[in-house]
Design an enzyme around this catalytic site. Structure first.
Site, PDB file in Angstrom:
ATOM      1  N   LYS A  26       0.822  -1.208   0.000  1.00 45.86           N
ATOM      2  CA  LYS A  26       0.000   0.000   0.000  1.00 45.86           C
ATOM      3  C   LYS A  26       0.857   1.261   0.000  1.00 45.86           C
ATOM      4  O   LYS A  26       2.028   1.268   0.358  1.00 45.86           O
ATOM      5  CB  LYS A  26      -0.955  -0.018   1.201  1.00 45.86           C
ATOM      6  CG  LYS A  26      -2.110  -1.023   1.064  1.00 45.86           C
ATOM      7  CD  LYS A  26      -3.113  -0.607   0.017  1.00 45.86           C
ATOM      8  CE  LYS A  26      -4.224  -1.620  -0.199  1.00 45.86           C
ATOM      9  NZ  LYS A  26      -5.219  -1.646   0.864  1.00 45.86           N
ATOM     10  N   ARG A  37      -4.250 -10.371   3.601  1.00 41.82           N
ATOM     11  CA  ARG A  37      -4.443 -10.337   2.150  1.00 41.82           C
ATOM     12  C   ARG A  37      -3.186  -9.745   1.514  1.00 41.82           C
ATOM     13  O   ARG A  37      -2.873  -8.559   1.712  1.00 41.82           O
ATOM     14  CB  ARG A  37      -5.678  -9.503   1.821  1.00 41.82           C
ATOM     15  CG  ARG A  37      -6.090  -9.519   0.362  1.00 41.82           C
ATOM     16  CD  ARG A  37      -7.407  -8.777   0.158  1.00 41.82           C
ATOM     17  NE  ARG A  37      -7.789  -8.790  -1.246  1.00 41.82           N
ATOM     18  CZ  ARG A  37      -7.404  -7.899  -2.149  1.00 41.82           C
ATOM     19  NH1 ARG A  37      -6.614  -6.891  -1.773  1.00 41.82           N
ATOM     20  NH2 ARG A  37      -7.795  -7.991  -3.404  1.00 41.82           N
TER      21      ARG A  37
END
Length: 361
Positions: free
Chosen positions: A301, A336
Protein backbone atom coordinates in the site's frame (compact mmCIF):
# COMPACT_ATOMS: atom_id res chain seq x y z
CA UNK A 1 -22.89 12.04 19.91
CA UNK A 2 -23.11 9.92 23.04
CA UNK A 3 -20.27 8.91 25.33
CA UNK A 4 -18.86 5.47 24.62
CA UNK A 5 -15.97 3.32 25.87
CA UNK A 6 -13.84 1.06 23.65
CA UNK A 7 -11.62 -1.87 24.66
CA UNK A 8 -8.23 -2.44 23.04
CA UNK A 9 -6.25 -5.52 24.15
CA UNK A 10 -2.60 -4.67 24.73
CA UNK A 11 0.47 -5.65 26.80
CA UNK A 12 0.90 -8.92 24.90
CA UNK A 13 2.86 -11.78 26.45
CA UNK A 14 4.56 -14.74 24.80
CA UNK A 15 2.77 -17.46 26.76
CA UNK A 16 0.17 -17.80 29.53
CA UNK A 17 2.08 -20.24 31.77
CA UNK A 18 2.04 -19.26 35.43
CA UNK A 19 -0.16 -16.27 34.70
CA UNK A 20 -3.60 -17.65 35.52
CA UNK A 21 -6.07 -14.82 35.94
CA UNK A 22 -3.52 -12.28 34.71
CA UNK A 23 -3.74 -12.86 30.96
CA UNK A 24 -6.47 -13.62 28.44
CA UNK A 25 -6.41 -15.28 25.03
CA UNK A 26 -7.30 -13.03 22.11
CA UNK A 27 -10.21 -14.37 20.01
CA UNK A 28 -8.94 -17.93 20.24
CA UNK A 29 -5.68 -17.04 18.45
CA UNK A 30 -2.08 -17.63 19.50
CA UNK A 31 -1.94 -14.22 21.17
CA UNK A 32 -2.29 -13.54 24.90
CA UNK A 33 -2.58 -10.11 26.49
CA UNK A 34 -2.29 -8.84 30.03
CA UNK A 35 -3.99 -5.45 29.88
CA UNK A 36 -6.82 -3.58 28.20
CA UNK A 37 -6.67 0.04 27.15
CA UNK A 38 -10.12 1.50 27.79
CA UNK A 39 -10.69 4.65 25.76
CA UNK A 40 -13.78 6.74 26.43
CA UNK A 41 -14.97 9.17 23.78
CA UNK A 42 -17.38 11.93 24.69
CA UNK A 43 -18.91 12.72 21.34
CA UNK A 44 -16.01 13.45 19.00
CA UNK A 45 -13.27 13.89 21.59
CA UNK A 46 -11.19 11.55 23.70
CA UNK A 47 -12.41 12.06 27.26
CA UNK A 48 -10.49 9.42 29.22
CA UNK A 49 -7.94 6.63 28.82
CA UNK A 50 -7.24 3.91 31.38
CA UNK A 51 -4.94 0.91 31.26
CA UNK A 52 -6.63 -1.92 33.17
CA UNK A 53 -4.90 -5.22 33.93
CA UNK A 54 -6.78 -8.33 32.88
CA UNK A 55 -6.95 -9.31 36.53
CA UNK A 56 -9.11 -6.24 37.16
CA UNK A 57 -11.23 -6.27 34.03
CA UNK A 58 -14.43 -7.59 35.65
CA UNK A 59 -14.69 -4.66 38.01
CA UNK A 60 -14.00 -2.23 35.17
CA UNK A 61 -16.65 -3.83 32.97
CA UNK A 62 -19.23 -3.68 35.75
CA UNK A 63 -18.70 0.07 35.89
CA UNK A 64 -18.84 0.50 32.10
CA UNK A 65 -22.01 -1.50 31.44
CA UNK A 66 -23.46 -3.99 28.93
CA UNK A 67 -21.89 -2.54 25.77
CA UNK A 68 -18.36 -2.94 27.11
CA UNK A 69 -19.22 -6.36 28.54
CA UNK A 70 -20.38 -7.49 25.09
CA UNK A 71 -17.15 -6.22 23.51
CA UNK A 72 -15.10 -8.12 26.10
CA UNK A 73 -17.06 -11.31 25.40
CA UNK A 74 -16.25 -10.87 21.71
CA UNK A 75 -12.58 -10.23 22.42
CA UNK A 76 -12.06 -13.50 24.27
CA UNK A 77 -14.41 -15.71 22.21
CA UNK A 78 -12.72 -17.97 19.61
CA UNK A 79 -13.70 -17.58 15.97
CA UNK A 80 -15.06 -20.63 14.24
CA UNK A 81 -13.14 -21.90 11.18
CA UNK A 82 -14.10 -20.70 7.72
CA UNK A 83 -15.83 -23.39 5.70
CA UNK A 84 -15.16 -22.66 2.02
CA UNK A 85 -16.67 -25.54 0.12
CA UNK A 86 -14.71 -28.64 1.05
CA UNK A 87 -11.90 -26.53 2.55
CA UNK A 88 -11.75 -25.69 6.25
CA UNK A 89 -9.59 -22.72 7.18
CA UNK A 90 -8.76 -22.48 10.87
CA UNK A 91 -8.65 -19.03 12.39
CA UNK A 92 -6.60 -19.77 15.50
CA UNK A 93 -3.50 -18.48 13.69
CA UNK A 94 -2.87 -16.00 10.85
CA UNK A 95 -3.61 -17.28 7.35
CA UNK A 96 -2.62 -15.90 3.96
CA UNK A 97 -5.26 -14.69 1.51
CA UNK A 98 -3.55 -14.35 -1.88
CA UNK A 99 -4.37 -11.42 -4.18
CA UNK A 100 -5.01 -12.39 -7.80
CA UNK A 101 -6.00 -9.40 -9.91
CA UNK A 102 -7.20 -10.14 -13.45
CA UNK A 103 -7.35 -6.46 -14.29
CA UNK A 104 -5.40 -4.27 -16.70
CA UNK A 105 -5.00 -1.41 -14.20
CA UNK A 106 -4.57 -2.55 -10.59
CA UNK A 107 -2.07 -0.37 -8.73
CA UNK A 108 0.55 -3.09 -8.23
CA UNK A 109 -0.01 -6.00 -10.57
CA UNK A 110 -2.48 -4.93 -13.26
CA UNK A 111 -2.04 -6.42 -16.73
CA UNK A 112 0.23 -9.27 -15.61
CA UNK A 113 -1.67 -12.10 -17.27
CA UNK A 114 -2.05 -12.68 -21.00
CA UNK A 115 -4.90 -15.16 -20.59
CA UNK A 116 -7.30 -16.61 -18.01
CA UNK A 117 -5.16 -19.75 -17.92
CA UNK A 118 -2.07 -17.72 -17.07
CA UNK A 119 -3.99 -16.06 -14.23
CA UNK A 120 -5.24 -19.44 -12.98
CA UNK A 121 -1.69 -20.83 -13.11
CA UNK A 122 -0.57 -17.93 -10.92
CA UNK A 123 -3.36 -18.78 -8.48
CA UNK A 124 -2.27 -22.43 -8.41
CA UNK A 125 1.27 -21.28 -7.59
CA UNK A 126 -0.01 -19.08 -4.76
CA UNK A 127 -1.93 -21.98 -3.25
CA UNK A 128 1.12 -24.22 -3.58
CA UNK A 129 3.20 -21.55 -1.82
CA UNK A 130 0.93 -21.72 1.20
CA UNK A 131 -2.02 -19.40 0.60
CA UNK A 132 -5.12 -20.64 2.42
CA UNK A 133 -7.33 -19.06 -0.23
CA UNK A 134 -7.05 -16.99 -3.39
CA UNK A 135 -8.95 -13.70 -3.74
CA UNK A 136 -9.79 -13.05 -7.39
CA UNK A 137 -10.65 -9.52 -8.54
CA UNK A 138 -11.73 -8.16 -11.90
CA UNK A 139 -12.00 -4.44 -11.10
CA UNK A 140 -9.32 -2.13 -9.79
CA UNK A 141 -10.36 -0.07 -6.77
CA UNK A 142 -7.08 1.81 -6.49
CA UNK A 143 -7.38 5.57 -5.79
CA UNK A 144 -8.67 7.37 -8.87
CA UNK A 145 -9.87 4.23 -10.66
CA UNK A 146 -13.12 4.20 -12.66
CA UNK A 147 -15.91 1.60 -12.35
CA UNK A 148 -15.91 -1.38 -14.71
CA UNK A 149 -19.14 -2.52 -16.40
CA UNK A 150 -20.39 -5.48 -14.40
CA UNK A 151 -20.58 -7.86 -17.36
CA UNK A 152 -16.96 -7.10 -18.33
CA UNK A 153 -15.88 -7.73 -14.74
CA UNK A 154 -17.84 -10.98 -14.60
CA UNK A 155 -16.32 -12.17 -17.88
CA UNK A 156 -12.81 -11.46 -16.58
CA UNK A 157 -13.14 -13.46 -13.39
CA UNK A 158 -15.37 -16.39 -14.39
CA UNK A 159 -12.86 -18.66 -16.17
CA UNK A 160 -10.19 -17.99 -13.55
CA UNK A 161 -12.50 -18.72 -10.62
CA UNK A 162 -13.81 -21.84 -12.34
CA UNK A 163 -10.34 -23.23 -13.00
CA UNK A 164 -9.11 -22.56 -9.46
CA UNK A 165 -12.22 -23.96 -7.79
CA UNK A 166 -12.14 -27.08 -9.97
CA UNK A 167 -8.65 -27.81 -8.66
CA UNK A 168 -9.84 -27.69 -5.05
CA UNK A 169 -8.40 -24.23 -4.34
CA UNK A 170 -10.46 -22.13 -1.94
CA UNK A 171 -11.53 -18.99 -3.81
CA UNK A 172 -13.04 -15.68 -2.75
CA UNK A 173 -14.32 -13.04 -5.14
CA UNK A 174 -13.25 -9.42 -4.70
CA UNK A 175 -16.17 -7.37 -6.04
CA UNK A 176 -18.79 -4.75 -5.20
CA UNK A 177 -21.36 -6.01 -7.71
CA UNK A 178 -24.12 -8.58 -7.26
CA UNK A 179 -23.88 -9.92 -10.83
CA UNK A 180 -20.16 -10.59 -10.39
CA UNK A 181 -20.80 -12.22 -7.00
CA UNK A 182 -23.43 -14.49 -8.58
CA UNK A 183 -21.13 -15.40 -11.48
CA UNK A 184 -18.19 -16.19 -9.22
CA UNK A 185 -20.25 -18.19 -6.73
CA UNK A 186 -21.75 -20.22 -9.58
CA UNK A 187 -18.22 -20.89 -10.85
CA UNK A 188 -17.08 -22.22 -7.47
CA UNK A 189 -16.06 -19.22 -5.34
CA UNK A 190 -16.98 -19.73 -1.69
CA UNK A 191 -16.57 -16.26 -0.15
CA UNK A 192 -17.27 -12.64 -1.12
CA UNK A 193 -14.84 -9.81 -0.36
CA UNK A 194 -16.65 -6.49 -0.83
CA UNK A 195 -14.60 -3.31 -0.48
CA UNK A 196 -17.88 -1.38 -0.36
CA UNK A 197 -19.28 -3.47 2.52
CA UNK A 198 -22.53 -4.10 0.60
CA UNK A 199 -23.21 -0.38 0.03
CA UNK A 200 -22.45 -0.17 -3.71
CA UNK A 201 -25.05 -2.51 -5.20
CA UNK A 202 -28.59 -2.72 -3.80
CA UNK A 203 -28.73 -6.42 -4.71
CA UNK A 204 -25.45 -7.42 -3.09
CA UNK A 205 -26.69 -8.12 0.46
CA UNK A 206 -29.54 -10.33 -0.77
CA UNK A 207 -27.13 -12.17 -3.06
CA UNK A 208 -24.79 -13.00 -0.18
CA UNK A 209 -27.66 -13.90 2.16
CA UNK A 210 -29.13 -16.26 -0.42
CA UNK A 211 -25.74 -17.92 -1.01
CA UNK A 212 -25.11 -18.35 2.71
CA UNK A 213 -21.40 -17.72 2.14
CA UNK A 214 -18.87 -15.75 4.22
CA UNK A 215 -18.60 -12.04 3.44
CA UNK A 216 -15.81 -9.55 4.15
CA UNK A 217 -17.12 -6.07 4.98
CA UNK A 218 -14.41 -3.46 4.42
CA UNK A 219 -14.38 0.06 5.77
CA UNK A 220 -14.06 2.81 3.20
CA UNK A 221 -14.75 6.51 2.91
CA UNK A 222 -15.91 7.79 -0.46
CA UNK A 223 -15.44 5.95 -3.75
CA UNK A 224 -12.24 4.82 -5.48
CA UNK A 225 -12.53 7.90 -7.70
CA UNK A 226 -12.61 10.32 -4.74
CA UNK A 227 -11.51 8.51 -1.57
CA UNK A 228 -7.97 9.91 -1.41
CA UNK A 229 -8.94 13.53 -2.02
CA UNK A 230 -8.27 14.97 1.45
CA UNK A 231 -9.90 12.22 3.56
CA UNK A 232 -11.09 13.54 6.91
CA UNK A 233 -12.62 12.17 10.12
CA UNK A 234 -14.37 14.21 12.78
CA UNK A 235 -13.29 11.82 15.56
CA UNK A 236 -10.25 9.58 16.13
CA UNK A 237 -10.10 7.42 13.02
CA UNK A 238 -9.63 4.02 14.69
CA UNK A 239 -12.89 4.45 16.59
CA UNK A 240 -14.74 5.94 13.64
CA UNK A 241 -13.81 2.82 11.67
CA UNK A 242 -15.02 0.61 14.55
CA UNK A 243 -18.42 2.31 14.71
CA UNK A 244 -18.86 2.20 10.92
CA UNK A 245 -18.04 -1.51 10.77
CA UNK A 246 -20.41 -2.16 13.66
CA UNK A 247 -23.19 -0.48 11.68
CA UNK A 248 -22.40 -2.48 8.54
CA UNK A 249 -22.42 -5.75 10.52
CA UNK A 250 -25.87 -4.86 11.85
CA UNK A 251 -27.09 -4.01 8.33
CA UNK A 252 -25.77 -7.31 6.97
CA UNK A 253 -27.47 -9.27 9.74
CA UNK A 254 -30.72 -7.39 9.11
CA UNK A 255 -30.44 -8.40 5.44
CA UNK A 256 -30.38 -12.07 6.43
CA UNK A 257 -26.63 -12.75 6.56
CA UNK A 258 -25.61 -14.92 9.51
CA UNK A 259 -23.33 -13.01 11.88
CA UNK A 260 -20.92 -15.95 12.05
CA UNK A 261 -20.39 -15.59 8.30
CA UNK A 262 -19.17 -11.98 8.56
CA UNK A 263 -15.53 -10.88 8.53
CA UNK A 264 -14.33 -7.27 8.81
CA UNK A 265 -11.50 -5.32 7.18
CA UNK A 266 -10.51 -1.86 8.50
CA UNK A 267 -9.70 -0.76 4.93
CA UNK A 268 -6.08 0.41 4.87
CA UNK A 269 -5.73 3.03 2.14
CA UNK A 270 -9.45 3.42 1.44
CA UNK A 271 -10.25 7.01 2.35
CA UNK A 272 -7.35 7.39 4.76
CA UNK A 273 -4.15 9.43 4.96
CA UNK A 274 -0.85 7.86 5.97
CA UNK A 275 -1.47 9.01 9.55
CA UNK A 276 -4.96 7.49 9.50
CA UNK A 277 -3.53 4.19 8.28
CA UNK A 278 -0.87 4.15 10.97
CA UNK A 279 -3.48 4.81 13.66
CA UNK A 280 -5.63 1.93 12.40
CA UNK A 281 -2.62 -0.41 12.29
CA UNK A 282 -1.77 0.46 15.89
CA UNK A 283 -5.36 -0.28 16.95
CA UNK A 284 -5.96 -3.55 15.10
CA UNK A 285 -6.65 -5.48 18.30
CA UNK A 286 -9.53 -3.07 18.99
CA UNK A 287 -11.56 -4.60 16.17
CA UNK A 288 -11.80 -7.99 17.89
CA UNK A 289 -14.47 -6.30 19.98
CA UNK A 290 -16.76 -6.55 16.94
CA UNK A 291 -16.80 -10.33 17.31
CA UNK A 292 -15.83 -11.11 13.70
CA UNK A 293 -12.59 -12.43 12.16
CA UNK A 294 -10.34 -9.63 10.92
CA UNK A 295 -8.95 -9.34 7.39
CA UNK A 296 -6.07 -6.94 6.69
CA UNK A 297 -5.08 -5.77 3.23
CA UNK A 298 -1.96 -3.64 3.72
CA UNK A 299 0.28 -5.32 1.13
CA UNK A 300 2.26 -2.88 -1.04
CA UNK A 301 0.00 0.00 0.00
CA UNK A 302 0.87 3.64 -0.52
CA UNK A 303 1.69 4.16 3.16
CA UNK A 304 4.75 1.93 2.73
CA UNK A 305 6.05 4.06 -0.10
CA UNK A 306 5.37 7.24 1.85
CA UNK A 307 7.55 6.01 4.73
CA UNK A 308 10.36 4.58 2.59
CA UNK A 309 11.52 7.22 0.16
CA UNK A 310 8.57 6.83 -2.22
CA UNK A 311 9.47 3.23 -3.05
CA UNK A 312 7.35 2.03 -5.99
CA UNK A 313 4.74 -0.67 -5.46
CA UNK A 314 6.98 -3.52 -6.62
CA UNK A 315 9.66 -2.53 -4.07
CA UNK A 316 7.47 -2.58 -0.96
CA UNK A 317 7.94 -6.18 0.17
CA UNK A 318 9.89 -5.40 3.39
CA UNK A 319 7.25 -2.90 4.47
CA UNK A 320 4.48 -5.33 3.60
CA UNK A 321 6.08 -8.00 5.79
CA UNK A 322 6.49 -5.54 8.67
CA UNK A 323 2.77 -4.75 8.54
CA UNK A 324 1.85 -8.44 8.23
CA UNK A 325 3.81 -9.29 11.38
CA UNK A 326 2.34 -6.29 13.22
CA UNK A 327 -1.08 -7.69 12.36
CA UNK A 328 -0.19 -11.23 13.40
CA UNK A 329 0.94 -9.97 16.80
CA UNK A 330 -2.52 -8.43 17.28
CA UNK A 331 -4.44 -11.56 16.36
CA UNK A 332 -5.48 -10.69 12.79
CA UNK A 333 -6.73 -13.89 11.20
CA UNK A 334 -6.43 -13.26 7.43
CA UNK A 335 -3.63 -11.35 5.72
CA UNK A 336 -4.44 -10.34 2.15
CA UNK A 337 -1.11 -10.15 0.30
CA UNK A 338 0.58 -10.05 -3.10
CA UNK A 339 3.80 -11.77 -2.03
CA UNK A 340 2.57 -15.14 -0.85
CA UNK A 341 5.75 -17.20 -0.47
CA UNK A 342 7.58 -14.42 1.38
CA UNK A 343 4.66 -13.75 3.74
CA UNK A 344 4.17 -17.46 4.43
CA UNK A 345 7.85 -17.75 5.32
CA UNK A 346 7.64 -14.76 7.67
CA UNK A 347 4.57 -16.25 9.35
CA UNK A 348 6.28 -19.62 9.72
CA UNK A 349 9.05 -17.91 11.65
CA UNK A 350 6.46 -16.06 13.72
CA UNK A 351 4.69 -19.37 14.36
CA UNK A 352 7.99 -21.06 15.28
CA UNK A 353 8.70 -18.39 17.87
CA UNK A 354 5.17 -18.74 19.21
CA UNK A 355 5.40 -22.52 19.39
CA UNK A 356 8.70 -22.27 21.23
CA UNK A 357 7.15 -19.89 23.76
CA UNK A 358 4.19 -22.22 24.22
CA UNK A 359 6.43 -25.25 24.86
CA UNK A 360 6.99 -25.47 28.63
CA UNK A 361 10.72 -25.60 29.53
Amino acid sequence: MRSRSYLRPTAFVDAPFGLDGQVARLAGTMAWFSAVEIVTLDGDRRAAVALVPVSGIEAALAALGPEAEAAWANIVAPRRPLQLGARTIRLDQPQVMAILNVTPDSFSDGGRFASPQAAADAGFAMAAAGAALVDVGGESTRPGSQPVWEQDEASRIEPVVRALAASGTAVSIDTRKALVMETALAAGAAMVNDVAALTFDDRAAATVARAGCPIVLMHHQGTPETMQKAPHYDRPVAFAVYDWLEERIAAAVAAGIAREQILVDPGIGFGKTVQHNLAVMNHLSLYHGLGCPIVLGASRKRMIGALSGEAPADQRLPGSLALALKAAEQGVQLLRVHDVAETVQALRLWRGLRDAALTPP
